[in-house]
Design a protein around this motif. Structure first.
Motif, PDB file in Angstrom:
ATOM      1  N   THR A 143      43.935  37.352  19.554  1.00 60.88           N
ATOM      2  CA  THR A 143      44.655  38.265  18.914  1.00 60.88           C
ATOM      3  C   THR A 143      46.213  37.706  18.630  1.00 60.88           C
ATOM      4  N   GLU A 144      46.303  37.590  17.264  1.00 64.62           N
ATOM      5  CA  GLU A 144      47.584  36.882  16.845  1.00 64.62           C
ATOM      6  C   GLU A 144      48.692  37.842  16.471  1.00 64.62           C
ATOM      7  N   MET A 145      49.849  37.439  16.794  1.00 65.30           N
ATOM      8  CA  MET A 145      50.989  38.450  16.594  1.00 65.30           C
ATOM      9  C   MET A 145      51.423  38.132  15.178  1.00 65.30           C
ATOM     10  N   GLU A 146      51.952  39.005  14.498  1.00 60.05           N
ATOM     11  CA  GLU A 146      52.224  38.962  13.108  1.00 60.05           C
ATOM     12  C   GLU A 146      53.745  38.069  12.955  1.00 60.05           C
ATOM     13  N   VAL A 147      53.776  37.220  12.179  1.00 60.95           N
ATOM     14  CA  VAL A 147      55.237  36.433  12.168  1.00 60.95           C
ATOM     15  C   VAL A 147      55.770  36.911  10.437  1.00 60.95           C
ATOM     16  N   LYS A 148      56.895  36.900  10.268  1.00 63.28           N
ATOM     17  CA  LYS A 148      57.415  37.348   8.992  1.00 63.28           C
ATOM     18  C   LYS A 148      58.723  36.615   8.999  1.00 63.28           C
ATOM     19  N   ASP A 149      59.001  35.875   7.759  1.00 64.15           N
ATOM     20  CA  ASP A 149      60.236  34.941   7.968  1.00 64.15           C
ATOM     21  C   ASP A 149      60.540  34.554   9.254  1.00 64.15           C
ATOM     22  N   GLY A 150      59.599  33.980   9.705  1.00 64.42           N
ATOM     23  CA  GLY A 150      59.874  33.196  11.092  1.00 64.42           C
ATOM     24  C   GLY A 150      60.009  33.679  12.270  1.00 64.42           C
ATOM     25  N   ARG A 151      59.875  35.041  12.331  1.00 67.21           N
ATOM     26  CA  ARG A 151      60.341  35.984  13.300  1.00 67.21           C
ATOM     27  C   ARG A 151      58.865  36.774  13.725  1.00 67.21           C
ATOM     28  N   MET A 152      59.035  37.236  15.000  1.00 67.57           N
ATOM     29  CA  MET A 152      57.558  38.054  15.297  1.00 67.57           C
ATOM     30  C   MET A 152      58.101  39.352  14.879  1.00 67.57           C
ATOM     31  N   THR A 153      57.118  40.264  14.390  1.00 71.15           N
ATOM     32  CA  THR A 153      57.425  41.617  13.852  1.00 71.15           C
ATOM     33  C   THR A 153      57.149  42.595  14.803  1.00 71.15           C
ATOM     34  N   GLY A 154      56.354  42.252  15.919  1.00 70.41           N
ATOM     35  CA  GLY A 154      56.216  43.230  17.130  1.00 70.41           C
ATOM     36  C   GLY A 154      54.646  43.917  16.505  1.00 70.41           C
ATOM     37  N   ARG A 155      54.225  43.524  15.420  1.00 65.72           N
ATOM     38  CA  ARG A 155      52.816  44.016  15.259  1.00 65.72           C
ATOM     39  C   ARG A 155      51.884  42.929  15.403  1.00 65.72           C
ATOM     40  N   PHE A 156      50.464  43.077  15.224  1.00 64.59           N
ATOM     41  CA  PHE A 156      49.428  42.222  15.344  1.00 64.59           C
ATOM     42  C   PHE A 156      49.072  41.716  13.935  1.00 64.59           C
ATOM     43  N   ALA A 157      48.796  40.500  13.788  1.00 65.03           N
ATOM     44  CA  ALA A 157      48.110  39.927  12.432  1.00 65.03           C
ATOM     45  C   ALA A 157      46.765  40.105  12.231  1.00 65.03           C
ATOM     46  N   THR A 158      46.056  40.283  13.535  1.00 65.44           N
ATOM     47  CA  THR A 158      44.769  40.166  13.493  1.00 65.44           C
ATOM     48  C   THR A 158      44.196  41.447  14.331  1.00 65.44           C
ATOM     49  N   PRO A 159      43.041  41.865  14.055  1.00 62.92           N
ATOM     50  CA  PRO A 159      42.577  42.809  15.081  1.00 62.92           C
ATOM     51  C   PRO A 159      42.371  42.358  16.637  1.00 62.92           C
ATOM     52  N   ASN A 160      42.545  43.323  17.595  1.00 63.14           N
ATOM     53  CA  ASN A 160      42.526  42.827  18.930  1.00 63.14           C
ATOM     54  C   ASN A 160      41.310  42.228  19.046  1.00 63.14           C
ATOM     55  N   CYS A 161      41.340  41.026  19.909  1.00 63.59           N
ATOM     56  CA  CYS A 161      40.075  40.369  19.829  1.00 63.59           C
ATOM     57  C   CYS A 161      39.347  40.678  21.193  1.00 63.59           C
ATOM     58  N   TYR A 162      38.709  41.701  21.086  1.00 63.23           N
ATOM     59  CA  TYR A 162      38.205  42.387  22.230  1.00 63.23           C
ATOM     60  C   TYR A 162      36.558  43.032  21.880  1.00 63.23           C
ATOM     61  N   GLY A 163      35.646  43.013  22.858  1.00 61.72           N
ATOM     62  CA  GLY A 163      34.256  43.496  22.608  1.00 61.72           C
ATOM     63  C   GLY A 163      33.791  43.044  21.320  1.00 61.72           C
ATOM     64  N   ALA A 164      33.224  43.671  20.447  1.00 58.17           N
ATOM     65  CA  ALA A 164      32.499  43.256  19.438  1.00 58.17           C
ATOM     66  C   ALA A 164      33.418  42.290  18.499  1.00 58.17           C
ATOM     67  N   GLU A 165      34.653  42.599  18.473  1.00 58.95           N
ATOM     68  CA  GLU A 165      35.606  41.740  17.655  1.00 58.95           C
ATOM     69  C   GLU A 165      35.489  40.211  18.101  1.00 58.95           C
ATOM     70  N   LYS A 166      35.081  39.905  19.380  1.00 63.83           N
ATOM     71  CA  LYS A 166      34.827  38.573  19.938  1.00 63.83           C
ATOM     72  C   LYS A 166      33.605  37.778  19.085  1.00 63.83           C
TER      73      LYS A 166
END
Length: 207
Positions: A143-166
């Motif tokens: 589950t990757e955190m989003e980065v914008k302009d070199g800083r963490m935005t506090g949002r996810f860049a990808t879906p939560n890697c859990y369950g069927a997402e794995k």
């Protein structure tokens, strides 16, 4: 039976490790006082998550945003490397032996984690190098955190890697699953679909 190459698929938190790396990372970067203060603030949301009234992915996103929104990615990477170096003891000894075995076999290795690869991958650098020396690969997805302009935005860049997402993440990296004999290692409900996907499944194997 056709002798196919092996694909080792590991969950990270609780399977390869003896504790949750996300919580340990927050405590490492912010100290115990801020760690416990944050969890006091988030306690109502954690209760709702346990009651299945909020998704664990959304609660985790809010939690990570609380601690890391606005932090520069270079600082995150520095902290992640230092965290892995000082917390190698959380890797289970039997899990280390299994990773070594997979490298000796020249098997493909995939770490599929609900945590961010940013702080998980440094734990696996040793085996990534061993795999490359053996002519194969070790890949970490999560589950990757989003980065914008070199800083963490506090949002996810990808879906939560859990369950069927794995399983979807595995198929994105390994599109020709039929070419491998898949061995999956997990410890929780979030690994259920991944374990069912495998030819051989190992639940809580390193306890």
């Amino acid at each position: 039976m056709e002798d196919k190459p092996k694909l080792y698929v590991f969950d990270f938190d609780g399977t390869l490790t003896s504790r949750d790396s996300l919580l340990a990372f927050i405590r490492y970067t912010h100290g115990s006082l801020a760690f416990y203060a944050g969890f006091t603030l988030f306690l109502p949301l954690l209760v709702l998550m346990k009651l299945h009234l909020l998704s664990n992915g959304k609660v985790k996103e809010w939690l990570l945003g609380c601690y890391y929104k606005g932090v520069h990615v270079d600082k995150m990477r520095h902290n992640a490397a230092a965290f892995a170096a000082s917390h190698r003891h959380i890797l289970r000894p039997q899990a280390v032996d299994c990773l070594d075995k997979a490298c000796r076999e020249r098997s493909r290795i995939l770490i599929v984690t609900a945590s961010d690869p940013l702080w998980v991958a440094p734990f696996l650098d040793e085996w990534k190098a061993k795999a490359e020396d053996a002519g194969t690969r070790l890949t970490v997805v999560g589950t990757e955190m989003e980065v914008k302009d070199g800083r963490m935005t506090g949002r996810f860049a990808t879906p939560n890697c859990y369950g069927a997402e794995k399983v979807r993440r595995i198929e994105a990296v390994i599109p020709h699953r039929e070419h491998y004999r898949v061995l999956a290692f997990g410890d929780s409900r979030g690994d259920k679909e991944m374990l069912e996907y495998a030819d051989e499944k190992f639940e809580k194997p390193f306890r």
